[in-house]
Design an enzyme around this catalytic site. Structure first.
Site, PDB file in Angstrom:
ATOM      1  N   LYS A 129     -13.280 120.002  46.866  1.00  0.00           N
ATOM      2  CA  LYS A 129     -14.033 119.524  45.845  1.00  0.00           C
ATOM      3  C   LYS A 129     -15.100 118.128  46.218  1.00  0.00           C
ATOM      4  O   LYS A 129     -14.839 117.709  47.109  1.00  0.00           O
ATOM      5  CB  LYS A 129     -13.213 118.903  44.537  1.00  0.00           C
ATOM      6  CG  LYS A 129     -12.318 117.824  45.104  1.00  0.00           C
ATOM      7  CD  LYS A 129     -11.088 117.444  43.947  1.00  0.00           C
ATOM      8  CE  LYS A 129     -10.083 116.476  44.351  1.00  0.00           C
ATOM      9  NZ  LYS A 129      -9.025 116.325  43.435  1.00  0.00           N
TER      10      LYS A 129
ATOM     11  N   ARG B  13      -2.508 113.519  32.015  1.00  0.00           N
ATOM     12  CA  ARG B  13      -3.874 113.666  32.039  1.00  0.00           C
ATOM     13  C   ARG B  13      -4.293 114.903  31.733  1.00  0.00           C
ATOM     14  O   ARG B  13      -4.540 115.148  30.481  1.00  0.00           O
ATOM     15  CB  ARG B  13      -4.416 113.375  33.601  1.00  0.00           C
ATOM     16  CG  ARG B  13      -5.687 112.888  33.878  1.00  0.00           C
ATOM     17  CD  ARG B  13      -6.027 112.713  35.214  1.00  0.00           C
ATOM     18  NE  ARG B  13      -5.672 113.714  36.235  1.00  0.00           N
ATOM     19  CZ  ARG B  13      -5.921 113.655  37.523  1.00  0.00           C
ATOM     20  NH1 ARG B  13      -6.397 112.817  38.112  1.00  0.00           N
ATOM     21  NH2 ARG B  13      -5.503 114.849  38.124  1.00  0.00           N
TER      22      ARG B  13
ATOM     23  N   TYR C 250     -27.004  87.118  51.132  1.00  0.00           N
ATOM     24  CA  TYR C 250     -27.006  86.574  49.767  1.00  0.00           C
ATOM     25  C   TYR C 250     -25.599  85.762  49.497  1.00  0.00           C
ATOM     26  O   TYR C 250     -24.724  86.122  49.779  1.00  0.00           O
ATOM     27  CB  TYR C 250     -26.895  87.989  48.884  1.00  0.00           C
ATOM     28  CG  TYR C 250     -28.122  88.561  48.992  1.00  0.00           C
ATOM     29  CD1 TYR C 250     -29.232  88.091  48.371  1.00  0.00           C
ATOM     30  CD2 TYR C 250     -28.119  89.949  49.507  1.00  0.00           C
ATOM     31  CE1 TYR C 250     -30.571  88.977  48.135  1.00  0.00           C
ATOM     32  CE2 TYR C 250     -29.500  90.706  49.413  1.00  0.00           C
ATOM     33  CZ  TYR C 250     -30.363  90.011  48.890  1.00  0.00           C
ATOM     34  OH  TYR C 250     -31.655  90.706  48.678  1.00  0.00           O
TER      35      TYR C 250
ATOM     36  N   MET D  76     -28.175  95.990  50.022  1.00  0.00           N
ATOM     37  CA  MET D  76     -28.484  97.200  49.597  1.00  0.00           C
ATOM     38  C   MET D  76     -28.526  98.080  50.962  1.00  0.00           C
ATOM     39  O   MET D  76     -28.001  99.111  51.217  1.00  0.00           O
ATOM     40  CB  MET D  76     -29.425  97.279  49.091  1.00  0.00           C
ATOM     41  CG  MET D  76     -29.914  98.846  48.271  1.00  0.00           C
ATOM     42  SD  MET D  76     -31.198  98.801  47.241  1.00  0.00           S
ATOM     43  CE  MET D  76     -30.832  98.129  45.782  1.00  0.00           C
TER      44      MET D  76
END
Ligand SMILES: *Cc1c(COP(=O)(O)O)cnc(C)c1O
Length: 367
Positions: free
Chosen positions: A38, A134, A262, A310
Site C-alpha cells: 500500500k 478502528r 532559519y 524547504m
C-alpha cells in the site's frame, strides 16, 4: 523528474526487498505471506516492488482498488487484498473484473457483497475489531457474518483477520488480549486466519496463522521502538531497501557565535566547517529533525545542524576535512538507519518513506 540535475535520488535495493520478504517467510514457514505494498509500497514504488517479488510473494495487500488496479494494469497477478475493502457498492464490479480479494469490515460492505451479482466468486476477509477500535466487526458478530457469507453462493474463500495495536511492544500484554478475543470469536471455526503485521511476524509466532501481512519489514526497518541502530536490523536480519541520497552543494567555514539557517537554531560554539546538501522538507526530509540527527557524508557519519529548509539542509563537517562539494550525502540507508532519523524527528520510518516528495527520482538497483 528523472532528467533533473539536482543530485537527489532514492536508490531502491530490490534485492534487499526480496531478502526481507524471504526473511518474513522463513520466520512464518507454515503461513503464506501477503507483501503489503500500500501507499506505493511505502514510498518505494509499488509496481517495481511487486515485480521484484513476482514468483516469490504469495500475494499482495493494498489499501484500495486504485492501488490494486495500478498493479494489475502493470501485469501483477496472484492474490491481491484490499485492506479497507470497497467504499461504495459500484466498486465491487472492479473487484470482480480484477480478481481481487476484499476486506469486509462493516455492515454496509457486508450488504454490498451479499447484494452483488459478480461474474465469479468474491473472496472476503472478515475483519474483526479485537481491540484496535478502528475498523472491524465486534467479535460477537463474527458467527453471524461468517454464516451469511458462507451461505452466499457468490462468496468464495473466507479468511478471518484482525490487526494489532501494540504488537511492536513485545512485552506488552495487549497483543495477547487481542489474540484471545480473536480465537474466542472464531470459536474453532474452520476458516483461514490472518493476524500478523511485521511486528507480529517478528515477535509473536503464535499469530502467524494462514496468512501473514508483512509491510515495514520488507523495506528493511524494524517495527520495534528504539531500533534506530543497524545492530537491531542485523538481529532481525533485515536489509535497508532504500538509500535516500543527495550531495554537498556548498561548504563554508563559520566563526564561533555565528548562527545557521532559519531562526538561527544552531549557533556555532567554535569555528565550524559546515556543508549544505540539496534536500529539504519539500522532498520529504522531516522538518522536525533535531540538531544531531544522523547523516553521512561520503559514507562517514556526522550530524544535521540547523533547521531543515524547504530545499536545503545544513550539516556538520567537523572531522570531515576532506569533504568537497559533490560528495554524496546519505539521509538514510545502509549507513544511517531510517529509524534513527525518525526517532530524532519524533516520527516513524513509515512516515518518512511515504512522505518522499515528487522531486525525488527513484533508481532501482539489483545487488
Ligand atoms: C499496513 C498494514 C499492515 C502492515 O503493517 P506493518 O507494520 O507495515 O508490517 C498489515 N495489516 C494491515 C491491516 C495494514 O493496514
Amino acid at each position: 523528474m528523472s532528467r533533473s540535475a539536482r543530485p537527489l535520488r532514492a536508490r531502491i535495493h530490490l534485492d534487499a526487498i526480496r531478502h526481507n520478504y524471504r526473511r518474513a517467510q522463513s520466520l512464518a514457514p507454515h503461513s503464506r505471506a501477503l507483501a503489503v505494498v500500500k501507499a506505493d509500497a511505502y514510498g518505494h514504488g509499488a509496481v517495481a516492488v511487486a515485480r521484484a517479488l513476482t514468483g516469490e510473494a504469495d500475494g499482495f495487500a493494498v489499501a484500495c482498488v486504485e492501488e490494486a488496479l495500478e498493479l494489475r494494469e502493470s501485469g501483477i497477478r496472484g492474490p491481491m487484498l484490499l485492506l479497507e475493502g470497497v467504499f461504495s457498492p459500484d466498486e465491487i464490479a472492479l473487484v470482480d473484473r480484477a480478481g481481487l480479494a476484499m476486506v469486509v469490515h462493516c455492515r454496509e460492505q457486508l450488504d454490498w457483497v451479499l447484494a452483488a451479482r459478480p461474474s465469479r466468486r468474491l473472496d472476503c476477509w472478515i475483519k474483526l475489531d479485537t481491540g484496535m477500535h478502528r475498523l472491524g466487526f465486534c467479535p460477537s458478530e463474527f458467527a453471524e457474518v461468517n454464516a451469511r457469507l458462507a451461505a452466499c453462493p457468490h462468496v468464495g474463500e473466507r479468511v478471518a483477520m484482525t490487526h494489532f495495536a501494540r504488537a511492536d511492544e513485545p512485552d506488552h500484554p495487549y497483543t495477547s488480549v487481542q489474540i484471545d478475543a480473536f480465537e474466542r470469536a472464531l470459536n474453532g471455526a474452520r476458516i483461514g486466519r490472518s493476524l500478523a503485521n511485521s511486528a507480529a511476524v517478528l515477535a509473536w509466532p503464535q499469530t502467524h496463522g494462514d496468512w501473514t501481512r508483512p509491510g515495514i519489514m520488507l523495506y528493511g526497518v524494524s517495527p520495534f521502538a528504539g531500533t534506530g541502530s543497524n545492530a537491531n536490523l542485523e538481529a532481525g536480519e533485515l536489509r535497508p531497501a532504500m538509500t535516500l541520497e543527495s550531495a554537498l552543494i556548498a561548504i563554508r567555514d563559520l566563526k564561533a557565535g555565528e548562527p545557521i539557517g532559519y531562526g538561527g537554531r544552531f549557533v556555532c560554539e567554535r569555528p565550524t566547517r559546515i556543508g549544505v546538501a540539496a534536500i529539504g522538507y519539500a522532498d520529504g526530509y522531516p522538518r522536525q529533525a533535531r540538531d544531531g540527527t544522523p547523516i553521512a557524508v561520503g559514507g562517514r557519519p556526522t550530524r544535521l545542524i540547523g533547521r531543515v529548509s524547504m530545499d536545503l539542509i545544513t550539516l556538520d563537517l567537523t572531522g570531515l576535512e576532506t569533504a568537497r562539494p559533490g560528495d554524496p550525502v546519505e539521509l538514510w540507508g545502509r549507513t544511517v538507519p531510517a529509524a534513527a532519523v525518525a526517532e530524532a524527528s519524533d516520527t516513524i520510518a513509515y512516515q518518512l518513506f511515504t512522505a518522499i516528495g515528487r522531486r525525488v527520482s527513484r533508481r532501482y538497483e539489483e545487488a
